[in-house]
Design a protein around this motif. Structure first.
Motif, short mmCIF file in Angstrom:
data_model
loop_
_atom_site.label_atom_id
_atom_site.label_comp_id
_atom_site.label_asym_id
_atom_site.label_seq_id
_atom_site.Cartn_x
_atom_site.Cartn_y
_atom_site.Cartn_z
N GLY A 14 18.12 4.43 2.96
CA GLY A 14 18.47 4.18 1.57
C GLY A 14 17.48 4.84 0.64
N SER A 15 17.74 4.74 -0.65
CA SER A 15 16.91 5.36 -1.66
C SER A 15 16.56 4.34 -2.72
N VAL A 16 15.95 4.80 -3.81
CA VAL A 16 15.50 3.87 -4.86
C VAL A 16 16.64 2.99 -5.39
N PRO A 17 17.83 3.53 -5.67
CA PRO A 17 18.91 2.63 -6.10
C PRO A 17 19.23 1.56 -5.06
N SER A 18 19.08 1.90 -3.78
CA SER A 18 19.33 0.91 -2.72
C SER A 18 18.30 -0.21 -2.78
N VAL A 19 17.04 0.15 -3.07
CA VAL A 19 16.01 -0.89 -3.22
C VAL A 19 16.34 -1.79 -4.40
N GLU A 20 16.66 -1.18 -5.52
CA GLU A 20 16.88 -1.93 -6.75
C GLU A 20 18.06 -2.89 -6.64
N SER A 21 19.03 -2.54 -5.81
CA SER A 21 20.19 -3.42 -5.63
C SER A 21 20.07 -4.30 -4.39
N GLY A 22 18.94 -4.19 -3.69
CA GLY A 22 18.75 -5.00 -2.49
C GLY A 22 19.65 -4.59 -1.34
N LYS A 23 19.96 -3.29 -1.24
CA LYS A 23 20.92 -2.83 -0.24
C LYS A 23 20.34 -1.83 0.75
N LEU A 24 19.02 -1.85 0.91
CA LEU A 24 18.44 -1.04 1.98
C LEU A 24 18.94 -1.54 3.34
N VAL A 25 18.95 -0.65 4.32
CA VAL A 25 19.09 -1.05 5.72
C VAL A 25 17.70 -0.91 6.34
N ILE A 26 17.21 -1.97 6.94
CA ILE A 26 15.84 -2.01 7.45
C ILE A 26 15.89 -2.05 8.97
N LEU A 27 15.38 -1.00 9.61
CA LEU A 27 15.44 -0.84 11.06
C LEU A 27 14.14 -1.35 11.66
N ALA A 28 14.18 -2.51 12.29
CA ALA A 28 12.94 -3.19 12.67
C ALA A 28 12.70 -3.18 14.18
N GLY A 29 11.45 -2.93 14.54
CA GLY A 29 11.01 -3.06 15.92
C GLY A 29 9.75 -3.90 15.97
N GLY A 30 9.55 -4.60 17.08
CA GLY A 30 8.37 -5.45 17.23
C GLY A 30 8.74 -6.73 17.94
N LEU B 211 0.86 -1.19 0.00
CA LEU B 211 0.00 0.00 0.00
C LEU B 211 0.89 1.24 0.00
N GLY B 212 0.84 1.99 -1.07
CA GLY B 212 1.68 3.18 -1.22
C GLY B 212 2.73 2.97 -2.28
N LEU B 213 2.52 3.62 -3.44
CA LEU B 213 3.40 3.40 -4.59
C LEU B 213 4.10 4.68 -5.03
N GLY B 214 4.66 5.38 -4.04
CA GLY B 214 5.59 6.45 -4.40
C GLY B 214 6.85 5.83 -4.97
N ALA B 215 7.90 6.61 -5.09
CA ALA B 215 9.13 6.09 -5.69
C ALA B 215 9.65 4.87 -4.94
N MET B 216 9.67 4.95 -3.61
CA MET B 216 10.20 3.84 -2.82
C MET B 216 9.24 2.66 -2.81
N GLY B 217 7.95 2.91 -2.61
CA GLY B 217 6.98 1.83 -2.58
C GLY B 217 6.91 1.08 -3.89
N SER B 218 6.98 1.81 -5.00
CA SER B 218 6.95 1.15 -6.32
C SER B 218 8.18 0.27 -6.51
N ALA B 219 9.35 0.79 -6.12
CA ALA B 219 10.58 0.00 -6.28
C ALA B 219 10.55 -1.25 -5.40
#
Length: 283
Positions: free
Chosen positions: A121-137, A7-15
């Motif tokens: 990270g940004s769109v190139p980070s998504v496309e290369s699978g190199k985001l850093v994902i900060l998770a809580g829960g 849900l949410g297809l801005g630049a990051m969501g779409s990538a």
């Protein structure tokens, strides 16, 4: 293979959606503004007519939205996802909305599991699978979805619900404040007649080495691509100020950075990358 709704297809969501679809997952997408899902639908995603329609059969719901009001509307507004998401599903919110918004979602969405998992990270980070994902829960929920998140980058478990949201705000505030400080100090070295290459070489020998290495083309004005809009960086500062007020903490340095960002936005740079604050201040 998981059944996922994005849900949410801005630049990051779409990538993100494209990468999940390319990894073979069964994907449904929804966006408030119609038309952004055309490429995803052509590639095999299903179009959700409403948030509720998009999540009806989902095992995982990923939200990537602008701010807390957008998250509220998509989850709890008319035709919102909350009314239709299966109790066995997990909501993974990858937006930057802050811990207070996450706490409200967790309270109202139960028994659906929720991870706050904003990204660096940004769109190139998504496309290369190199985001850093900060998770809580809940740790068990995180462990259950680590493989899925790893398609997008490196997931890091930080602690209980809200931990990821906290660290994303702190990270963004620190980044913006540092860029503002650097922009002001580069204005000083410019006026002292020091060449930008020499200045950056000198700074790179100190504690700013990582930032200089990463940002050199943008600090010199050579890279003008927009990866993270200045207006969004300013929005994130507003969120961290709200959280700081609740905690009784004074963020005077970040407030000064926000004022300089406001100057730049007032001059028409709101849609430019937030790194544009540096050449703005140098001028």
């Amino acid at each position: 293979m998981s059944t996922i709704a994005v849900l949410g297809l801005g630049a990051m969501g779409s990538a993100m959606a494209a990468r999940l679809l390319n990894a073979g997952h069964d994907l449904t997408v929804w966006n408030r503004t119609r038309g952004r899902d055309g490429g995803l639908v052509s590639a095999g995603a299903r179009r959700g007519e409403t948030p509720a329609d998009a999540v009806r059969d989902a095992e995982v719901v990923v939200t990537m939205l602008t701010d807390p009001p957008a998250l509220e509307a998509v989850l709890f507004g008319p035709d919102g996802a909350a009314a239709a998401i299966p109790e066995t599903a997990t909501l993974i919110d990858m937006s930057t909305v802050g811990p207070t918004a996450i706490a409200s979602v967790v309270e109202r969405l139960g028994p659906v599991a929720v991870l706050d998992a904003p990204v660096l990270g940004s769109v190139p980070s998504v496309e290369s699978g190199k985001l850093v994902i900060l998770a809580g829960g809940d740790r068990a929920v995180f462990d259950r979805h680590t493989e899925l998140l790893s398609i997008l980058g490196t997931p890091i478990y930080l602690g209980p619900s809200g931990s990821g949201a906290w660290l994303k705000l702190v990270n963004n505030a620190a980044s913006t404040a540092t860029l503002v400080a650097l922009g002001e100090l580069l204005a000083l070295t410019d006026r002292a007649g020091l060449g930008i290459d020499s200045v950056l070489q000198g700074l790179e020998a100190g504690p700013l080495a990582s930032l200089i290495e990463r940002w050199r083309p943008r600090l010199k004005g050579e890279d003008q691509a927009s990866y993270f809009r200045l207006a969004l960086a300013r929005k994130d500062l507003a969120l961290v100020f709200d959280e700081a007020e609740r905690e009784g903490v004074d963020l005077s340095v970040a407030e000064t950075a926000a004022a300089r960002c406001d100057e730049a936005i007032g001059s028409g740079l709101g849609d430019e990358d937030f790194g544009a604050i540096v050449p703005f201040l140098r001028r």
